[in-house]
Design a protein around this motif. Sequence first.
Motif, PDB file in Angstrom:
ATOM      1  N   GLY A  98      35.515  50.742  45.007  1.00 30.61           N
ATOM      2  CA  GLY A  98      35.752  50.803  46.442  1.00 30.61           C
ATOM      3  C   GLY A  98      37.194  50.571  46.816  1.00 30.61           C
ATOM      4  N   GLY A  99      37.948  49.938  45.931  1.00 27.28           N
ATOM      5  CA  GLY A  99      39.370  49.734  46.170  1.00 27.28           C
ATOM      6  C   GLY A  99      39.689  48.896  47.392  1.00 27.28           C
ATOM      7  N   GLY A 100      38.784  47.987  47.768  1.00 22.31           N
ATOM      8  CA  GLY A 100      39.020  47.166  48.949  1.00 22.31           C
ATOM      9  C   GLY A 100      38.640  47.837  50.253  1.00 22.31           C
ATOM     10  N   ASN A 101      38.196  49.105  50.192  1.00 26.23           N
ATOM     11  CA  ASN A 101      37.812  49.827  51.408  1.00 26.23           C
ATOM     12  C   ASN A 101      36.339  49.615  51.769  1.00 26.23           C
ATOM     13  OD1 ASN A 101      40.407  50.982  51.597  1.00 26.23           O
ATOM     14  ND2 ASN A 101      39.832  52.609  50.163  1.00 26.23           N
ATOM     15  N   VAL A 102      35.575  49.057  50.850  1.00 26.25           N
ATOM     16  CA  VAL A 102      34.145  48.829  51.072  1.00 26.25           C
ATOM     17  C   VAL A 102      33.916  47.330  51.207  1.00 26.25           C
ATOM     18  CG1 VAL A 102      31.818  49.150  50.162  1.00 26.25           C
ATOM     19  CG2 VAL A 102      33.570  50.896  49.764  1.00 26.25           C
ATOM     20  N   LEU A 103      33.359  46.927  52.330  1.00 27.25           N
ATOM     21  CA  LEU A 103      33.187  45.512  52.636  1.00 27.25           C
ATOM     22  C   LEU A 103      31.864  45.009  52.076  1.00 27.25           C
ATOM     23  CD1 LEU A 103      34.932  43.500  54.232  1.00 27.25           C
ATOM     24  CD2 LEU A 103      33.449  43.907  56.205  1.00 27.25           C
ATOM     25  N   MET A 104      31.944  44.039  51.137  1.00 27.53           N
ATOM     26  CA  MET A 104      30.740  43.405  50.606  1.00 27.53           C
ATOM     27  C   MET A 104      30.995  41.916  50.443  1.00 27.53           C
ATOM     28  SD  MET A 104      28.915  46.059  47.953  1.00 27.53           S
ATOM     29  CE  MET A 104      27.391  45.108  48.015  1.00 27.53           C
ATOM     30  N   ILE A 105      29.917  41.155  50.410  1.00 30.98           N
ATOM     31  CA  ILE A 105      30.024  39.704  50.494  1.00 30.98           C
ATOM     32  C   ILE A 105      30.686  39.105  49.258  1.00 30.98           C
ATOM     33  CG2 ILE A 105      27.815  39.085  49.434  1.00 30.98           C
ATOM     34  CD1 ILE A 105      29.334  37.664  52.702  1.00 30.98           C
ATOM     35  N   GLY A 106      30.575  39.783  48.101  1.00 29.82           N
ATOM     36  CA  GLY A 106      31.208  39.266  46.897  1.00 29.82           C
ATOM     37  C   GLY A 106      32.714  39.177  47.044  1.00 29.82           C
ATOM     38  N   ARG A 107      33.312  40.166  47.715  1.00 30.66           N
ATOM     39  CA  ARG A 107      34.758  40.171  47.941  1.00 30.66           C
ATOM     40  C   ARG A 107      35.155  39.039  48.880  1.00 30.66           C
ATOM     41  NH1 ARG A 107      39.439  42.353  45.677  1.00 30.66           N
ATOM     42  NH2 ARG A 107      41.065  42.074  47.211  1.00 30.66           N
ATOM     43  N   ILE A 108      34.341  38.792  49.914  1.00 37.86           N
ATOM     44  CA  ILE A 108      34.623  37.704  50.847  1.00 37.86           C
ATOM     45  C   ILE A 108      34.575  36.361  50.131  1.00 37.86           C
ATOM     46  CG2 ILE A 108      33.827  36.544  52.928  1.00 37.86           C
ATOM     47  CD1 ILE A 108      35.093  39.250  53.441  1.00 37.86           C
ATOM     48  N   LEU A 109      33.593  36.181  49.266  1.00 39.86           N
ATOM     49  CA  LEU A 109      33.501  34.934  48.502  1.00 39.86           C
ATOM     50  C   LEU A 109      34.743  34.733  47.641  1.00 39.86           C
ATOM     51  CD1 LEU A 109      29.770  34.844  47.333  1.00 39.86           C
ATOM     52  CD2 LEU A 109      30.957  33.080  48.638  1.00 39.86           C
ATOM     53  N   TYR A 110      35.184  35.788  46.984  1.00 39.95           N
ATOM     54  CA  TYR A 110      36.388  35.694  46.141  1.00 39.95           C
ATOM     55  C   TYR A 110      37.606  35.310  46.966  1.00 39.95           C
ATOM     56  CZ  TYR A 110      40.264  37.140  43.162  1.00 39.95           C
ATOM     57  OH  TYR A 110      41.425  37.165  42.439  1.00 39.95           O
ATOM     58  N   ASN A 111      37.759  35.952  48.123  1.00 43.01           N
ATOM     59  CA  ASN A 111      38.916  35.671  48.974  1.00 43.01           C
ATOM     60  C   ASN A 111      38.908  34.231  49.476  1.00 43.01           C
ATOM     61  OD1 ASN A 111      39.882  38.268  48.684  1.00 43.01           O
ATOM     62  ND2 ASN A 111      38.897  39.022  50.556  1.00 43.01           N
ATOM     63  N   GLU A 112      37.738  33.745  49.886  1.00 41.45           N
ATOM     64  CA  GLU A 112      37.659  32.387  50.426  1.00 41.45           C
ATOM     65  C   GLU A 112      37.935  31.342  49.347  1.00 41.45           C
ATOM     66  OE1 GLU A 112      37.582  31.517  53.385  1.00 41.45           O
ATOM     67  OE2 GLU A 112      36.947  33.304  54.458  1.00 41.45           O
ATOM     68  N   PHE A 113      37.422  31.569  48.141  1.00 42.76           N
ATOM     69  CA  PHE A 113      37.617  30.603  47.062  1.00 42.76           C
ATOM     70  C   PHE A 113      39.040  30.624  46.522  1.00 42.76           C
ATOM     71  CE2 PHE A 113      32.974  30.067  46.336  1.00 42.76           C
ATOM     72  CZ  PHE A 113      32.962  28.692  46.217  1.00 42.76           C
ATOM     73  N   ASN A 114      39.622  31.816  46.366  1.00 43.52           N
ATOM     74  CA  ASN A 114      40.909  31.936  45.675  1.00 43.52           C
ATOM     75  C   ASN A 114      42.082  32.164  46.614  1.00 43.52           C
ATOM     76  OD1 ASN A 114      40.134  32.041  42.607  1.00 43.52           O
ATOM     77  ND2 ASN A 114      38.658  33.351  43.629  1.00 43.52           N
ATOM     78  N   ALA A 115      41.987  33.155  47.488  1.00 44.17           N
ATOM     79  CA  ALA A 115      43.123  33.468  48.358  1.00 44.17           C
ATOM     80  C   ALA A 115      43.290  32.426  49.460  1.00 44.17           C
ATOM     81  CB  ALA A 115      42.943  34.865  48.964  1.00 44.17           C
TER      82      ALA A 115
END
Length: 303
Positions: free
Chosen positions: A250-267
């Motif tokens: 998806g290259g960051g263009n597809v919104l899914m909860i796994g990406r949000i979890l990664y961002n909140e924990f790491n970024a």
Amino acid sequence: MTLQGISRSLQRNWKSVVVFIPFFWLLIFFLAPFFIVFKISLSEATIASPPFLPMINWVDEGVMHIKLVFDNFAYLWEDDLYVKTYISSLKISSISTLICLLIGYPMAYAIVRSSQTRKNILLMLVILPFWTSFLLRVYAWMGLLADQGTINNLLIAIGLIDEPIRLLYSHFAVYVGIVYTYLPFMILPLYANMEKLDWTLLEAAEDLGARPATTFLTVTVPMTLPGIIAGSLLVFIPATGEYVIPDLLGGGNVLMIGRILYNEFNANVDWPVASAVAIALLLVLVLPMMLYQHVQGKETESK
């Protein structure tokens, strides 16, 4: 107690020991991490290591002070990003599960109705992708779906398109990756369920004048319903929390909860909010399953 006494005790209570082992496994590797994450979700974020304040503090004269912060869960509803992400994840996983069912059901049916030699070969082909690294398979799809990849080059060569079309970094690529990855998890439970069916019931329906479509809808589908539910759960649950496929395909263009979890924990290094997101996702997935099992249990008791 001597070793002989322990051996006799195990022989008398072997059923309890066998049942205790999986419960102990769940306690250590599921319940304990769940309560740790739940405790963090009720904490307050801070710039420290770890990046959250302790829930229990001891004040003067040995008085214990417990501070529970529910703002993390309230924040999930206040920010549209999380609600949209949950809806997007459930939508993508639901559609992917349906596609896997539409593809996997006839495949499982064909495998069951094949001869024993052909059946073993087909089952090996279904399991064969597991022999390759998951990441390698996803990267292979990136090469196939790229603008200058195999699929676009093939379509241009046969004259269907004049210039490359955008396949990678899209919802289409994510659906392809999820369906390809989790399709065996749909086929195998369906196959295991169909293998136990009494095929004479289909012959009886045909003898009574039922058409093939009627026989399929009224006999085959109801008998394979447990396999459909098991396969759908095995696809839907991990697909909802998928991170690697949406991130790479998806290259960051597809919104899914796994990406949000990664961002909140790491970024963002906001562990309490990230834990709240994980707990909310777990409740969204587990509560319907528990409700279904409760209804199924009541129906079984009534019969």
